[in-house]
Scaffold this active site. Structure first.
Site, PDB file in Angstrom:
ATOM      1  N   ARG A  16     -49.169 -11.648   2.882  1.00  0.00           N
ATOM      2  CA  ARG A  16     -48.174 -11.940   3.927  1.00  0.00           C
ATOM      3  C   ARG A  16     -47.608 -13.361   3.764  1.00  0.00           C
ATOM      4  NH1 ARG A  16     -46.891 -15.767   7.571  1.00  0.00           N
ATOM      5  NH2 ARG A  16     -49.111 -16.098   7.954  1.00  0.00           N
ATOM      6  N   ASP A  17     -48.445 -14.377   3.933  1.00  0.00           N
ATOM      7  CA  ASP A  17     -47.899 -15.744   3.974  1.00  0.00           C
ATOM      8  C   ASP A  17     -47.462 -16.198   2.588  1.00  0.00           C
ATOM      9  OD1 ASP A  17     -47.081 -18.097   5.054  1.00  0.00           O
ATOM     10  OD2 ASP A  17     -49.061 -18.885   5.505  1.00  0.00           O
ATOM     11  N   HIS A 208     -55.607 -23.343   8.896  1.00  0.00           N
ATOM     12  CA  HIS A 208     -54.583 -22.687   8.053  1.00  0.00           C
ATOM     13  C   HIS A 208     -53.748 -23.814   7.459  1.00  0.00           C
ATOM     14  CE1 HIS A 208     -51.533 -19.352   7.348  1.00  0.00           C
ATOM     15  NE2 HIS A 208     -50.737 -20.401   7.315  1.00  0.00           N
ATOM     16  N   HIS A 210     -51.590 -25.539   4.644  1.00  0.00           N
ATOM     17  CA  HIS A 210     -50.756 -25.414   3.433  1.00  0.00           C
ATOM     18  C   HIS A 210     -51.015 -26.629   2.539  1.00  0.00           C
ATOM     19  CE1 HIS A 210     -48.142 -21.858   4.303  1.00  0.00           C
ATOM     20  NE2 HIS A 210     -48.753 -22.015   5.467  1.00  0.00           N
ATOM     21  N   CYS A 241     -43.876 -22.524  -2.774  1.00  0.00           N
ATOM     22  CA  CYS A 241     -42.993 -22.658  -3.935  1.00  0.00           C
ATOM     23  C   CYS A 241     -42.775 -21.273  -4.537  1.00  0.00           C
ATOM     24  CB  CYS A 241     -43.611 -23.591  -4.969  1.00  0.00           C
ATOM     25  SG  CYS A 241     -42.587 -23.772  -6.424  1.00  0.00           S
ATOM     26  N   ASN A 250     -49.671 -22.086  -0.085  1.00  0.00           N
ATOM     27  CA  ASN A 250     -50.838 -21.986   0.781  1.00  0.00           C
ATOM     28  C   ASN A 250     -52.033 -22.559   0.032  1.00  0.00           C
ATOM     29  OD1 ASN A 250     -50.607 -19.956   3.336  1.00  0.00           O
ATOM     30  ND2 ASN A 250     -49.057 -19.495   1.802  1.00  0.00           N
TER      31      ASN A 250
HETATM   32  P1  HMG Z   1     -34.217 -12.138  17.639  1.00  0.00           P
HETATM   33  O1  HMG Z   1     -32.939 -12.008  16.874  1.00  0.00           O
HETATM   34  O2  HMG Z   1     -34.287 -13.204  18.684  1.00  0.00           O
HETATM   35  O3  HMG Z   1     -34.695 -10.746  18.246  1.00  0.00           O
HETATM   36  O4  HMG Z   1     -35.381 -12.389  16.619  1.00  0.00           O
HETATM   37  P2  HMG Z   1     -34.022  -9.690  19.174  1.00  0.00           P
HETATM   38  O5  HMG Z   1     -35.122  -9.129  20.025  1.00  0.00           O
HETATM   39  O6  HMG Z   1     -32.807 -10.266  19.853  1.00  0.00           O
HETATM   40  O7  HMG Z   1     -33.558  -8.550  18.138  1.00  0.00           O
HETATM   41  C1  HMG Z   1     -32.559  -8.789  17.177  1.00  0.00           C
HETATM   42  C2  HMG Z   1     -32.631  -7.709  16.096  1.00  0.00           C
HETATM   43  O8  HMG Z   1     -33.897  -7.758  15.444  1.00  0.00           O
HETATM   44  C3  HMG Z   1     -32.519  -6.294  16.636  1.00  0.00           C
HETATM   45  O9  HMG Z   1     -31.948  -5.501  15.609  1.00  0.00           O
HETATM   46  C4  HMG Z   1     -33.932  -5.875  16.819  1.00  0.00           C
HETATM   47  O10 HMG Z   1     -34.115  -4.491  16.803  1.00  0.00           O
HETATM   48  C5  HMG Z   1     -34.580  -6.514  15.598  1.00  0.00           C
HETATM   49  P3  HMG Z   1     -30.363  -5.191  15.532  1.00  0.00           P
HETATM   50  O11 HMG Z   1     -30.068  -4.543  16.852  1.00  0.00           O
HETATM   51  O12 HMG Z   1     -29.664  -6.519  15.362  1.00  0.00           O
HETATM   52  O13 HMG Z   1     -30.242  -4.312  14.329  1.00  0.00           O
HETATM   53  N1  HMG Z   1     -36.004  -6.790  15.798  1.00  0.00           N
HETATM   54  C6  HMG Z   1     -36.990  -6.364  14.983  1.00  0.00           C
HETATM   55  N2  HMG Z   1     -36.959  -5.601  13.869  1.00  0.00           N
HETATM   56  C7  HMG Z   1     -38.156  -5.329  13.282  1.00  0.00           C
HETATM   57  N3  HMG Z   1     -39.336  -5.798  13.750  1.00  0.00           N
HETATM   58  C8  HMG Z   1     -39.382  -6.548  14.858  1.00  0.00           C
HETATM   59  C9  HMG Z   1     -38.166  -6.853  15.531  1.00  0.00           C
HETATM   60  N4  HMG Z   1     -37.886  -7.559  16.627  1.00  0.00           N
HETATM   61  C10 HMG Z   1     -36.561  -7.519  16.786  1.00  0.00           C
HETATM   62  N5  HMG Z   1     -40.567  -6.988  15.311  1.00  0.00           N
HETATM   63  C11 HMG Z   1     -37.655 -12.248  15.870  1.00  0.00           C
HETATM   64  C12 HMG Z   1     -36.723 -12.571  17.022  1.00  0.00           C
HETATM   65  C13 HMG Z   1     -39.027 -12.770  16.223  1.00  0.00           C
HETATM   66  C14 HMG Z   1     -37.689 -10.735  15.670  1.00  0.00           C
HETATM   67  C15 HMG Z   1     -37.102 -12.929  14.599  1.00  0.00           C
HETATM   68  O14 HMG Z   1     -36.888 -14.279  14.865  1.00  0.00           O
HETATM   69  C16 HMG Z   1     -38.017 -12.791  13.417  1.00  0.00           C
HETATM   70  O15 HMG Z   1     -38.222 -11.712  12.918  1.00  0.00           O
HETATM   71  N6  HMG Z   1     -38.570 -13.890  12.935  1.00  0.00           N
HETATM   72  C17 HMG Z   1     -39.481 -13.805  11.790  1.00  0.00           C
HETATM   73  C18 HMG Z   1     -40.117 -15.081  11.570  1.00  0.00           C
HETATM   74  C19 HMG Z   1     -41.145 -14.981  10.475  1.00  0.00           C
HETATM   75  O16 HMG Z   1     -41.599 -13.920  10.078  1.00  0.00           O
HETATM   76  N7  HMG Z   1     -41.544 -16.182   9.995  1.00  0.00           N
HETATM   77  C20 HMG Z   1     -42.559 -16.268   9.020  1.00  0.00           C
HETATM   78  C21 HMG Z   1     -43.915 -16.022   9.587  1.00  0.00           C
HETATM   79  S1  HMG Z   1     -44.547 -17.392  10.571  1.00  0.00           S
HETATM   80  C22 HMG Z   1     -45.332 -18.393   9.418  1.00  0.00           C
HETATM   81  O17 HMG Z   1     -45.198 -18.196   8.233  1.00  0.00           O
HETATM   82  C23 HMG Z   1     -46.254 -19.483   9.922  1.00  0.00           C
HETATM   83  C24 HMG Z   1     -47.727 -19.105   9.790  1.00  0.00           C
HETATM   84  O18 HMG Z   1     -48.077 -18.809   8.442  1.00  0.00           O
HETATM   85  C25 HMG Z   1     -48.600 -20.256  10.300  1.00  0.00           C
HETATM   86  C26 HMG Z   1     -48.234 -21.609   9.668  1.00  0.00           C
HETATM   87  O19 HMG Z   1     -48.302 -21.744   8.426  1.00  0.00           O
HETATM   88  O20 HMG Z   1     -47.896 -22.483  10.452  1.00  0.00           O
HETATM   89  C27 HMG Z   1     -48.060 -17.861  10.646  1.00  0.00           C
HETATM   90 MG    MG Z   2     -48.551 -20.293   6.923  1.00  0.00          MG
END
Ligand code: HMG
Ligand code: MG
Length: 289
Positions: A16-17, A208, A210, A241, A250
């Protein structure tokens, strides 16, 4: 140095990450093969994918397909990120065994990552946690930017504490403290942990970290001193990267496990099988990009 009896849990987050950062789309069957190889290594938990918007993270668009194609090892819990109820429902349909919500200690990062404020994110997470508890699916939580934010710079340890407390109060079983951009140093991580540990027990925390600046292992060392016994890492140091497993992304699982073993901790990992998964990654996924 451990007395040899302390078990450290390494939570493998590479599929995932790590893979989420790869720019070129990776074939579903290669993701599946990687998870299958990791399933034999001895991890208790593997974070397989994310149920997020495919417009935001196209690489994770095949979450359902990956989860339905992997060979599940009964000793492994397969987890996925679920930022909202839409993601949670899809994850449950795909028989995920654990979910994770992901918040932030930085307002700007919260907006950039999940398109809402910290307060709004907590409001969105609450029904996910309730639904997880009702379905007997454990919910993990992340707090990002615990040692600094790419947009805001320094983040106060108390901001981390505040979000961590609220996530645990909701019913998450553990908070994983994300040094998202690898700005952490042992000094910063120690200050942050001292604040968080005022109200959160060490048994409910994970590190966690990085490895952007090459300090992740030092940050694990600092956290071990505070009693944290769970750490997230990614096979081959994936992430951060793109296209270069082994580059600073990570924290890489192998050096983490080697360091812990050298210090007398046990991890339960089979290093030969971990190497096999790393080799697969280097020969197939990395070469394709
Ligand atoms: P949004 O645009 O505010 O959501 O996004 P919305 O509820 O207004 O929906 C907009 C569209 O997204 C709609 O589709 C929804 O159906 C769809 P449309 O009508 O435009 O076709 N939608 C979804 N589709 C699939 N699965 C869902 C979903 N929710 C809404 N769950 C949202 C809000 C959170 C969805 C968006 O901002 C997003 O997907 N962000 C992803 C962020 C992400 O994955 N980041 C990486 C992971 S975090 C990370 O890496 C950090 C971590 O490792 C810890 C660290 O290192 O610090 C965890
Ligand atoms: Mg992370």
């Amino acid at each position: 140095m451990s007395n040899g009896s302390t078990k450290i849990r390494i939570y493998e987050v590479g599929p995932r990450d790590g893979l989420q950062n790869e720019k070129e789309l990776i074939a579903t069957k290669q993701k599946v093969e990687l998870v299958n190889l990791l399933s034999d290594v001895g991890f208790e938990k593997i974070e397989v994918t994310s149920f997020v918007s495919p417009k935001w993270v196209p690489q994770m668009a095949d979450a359902t397909e990956v989860l339905s194609a992997i060979n599940r090892n009964a000793n492994v819990t397969y987890a996925a990120l679920t930022p909202n109820m839409k993601g949670f429902e899809k994850a449950i349909e795909a028989n995920v065994e654990e979910v994770a919500i992901f918040g932030s200690a930085s307002e700007t990062f919260s907006q950039k990552n999940i398109n809402c404020s910290i307060k709004e994110s907590l409001d969105r997470f609450l029904p996910v946690v309730k639904a997880g508890l009702a379905a007997n699916v454990p919910v993990r939580a992340y707090v990002s930017c615990v040692a600094g934010c790419p947009y805001e710079g320094d983040i106060s340890p108390d901001a981390v504490k505040l979000v961590a407390e609220q996530l645990l109060e909701m019913g998450c079983y553990e908070v994983s403290l994300g040094d998202t951009i690898g700005k952490g140093t042992p000094e910063l991580i120690s200050k942050m942990l001292e604040a968080v540990l005022k109200t959160v027990p060490d048994s409910q925390l994970a590190g966690h970290y990085h490895d952007t600046n090459g300090r992740a292992l030092d940050n694990v060392q600092a956290s071990l001193e505070y009693g944290v016994t769970t750490y997230d890492s990614a096979v081959g140091g994936l992430g951060g990267c793109p296209y270069a497993p082994g580059a600073k992304g990570n924290l890489s699982t192998k050096p983490l496990a080697e360091m812990l073993h050298a210090e007398g901790y046990s991890t339960g990992l089979d290093m030969k099988k971990l190497q096999k998964a790393e080799d697969y990654l280097a020969q197939n996924i990395a070469n394709n990009n």
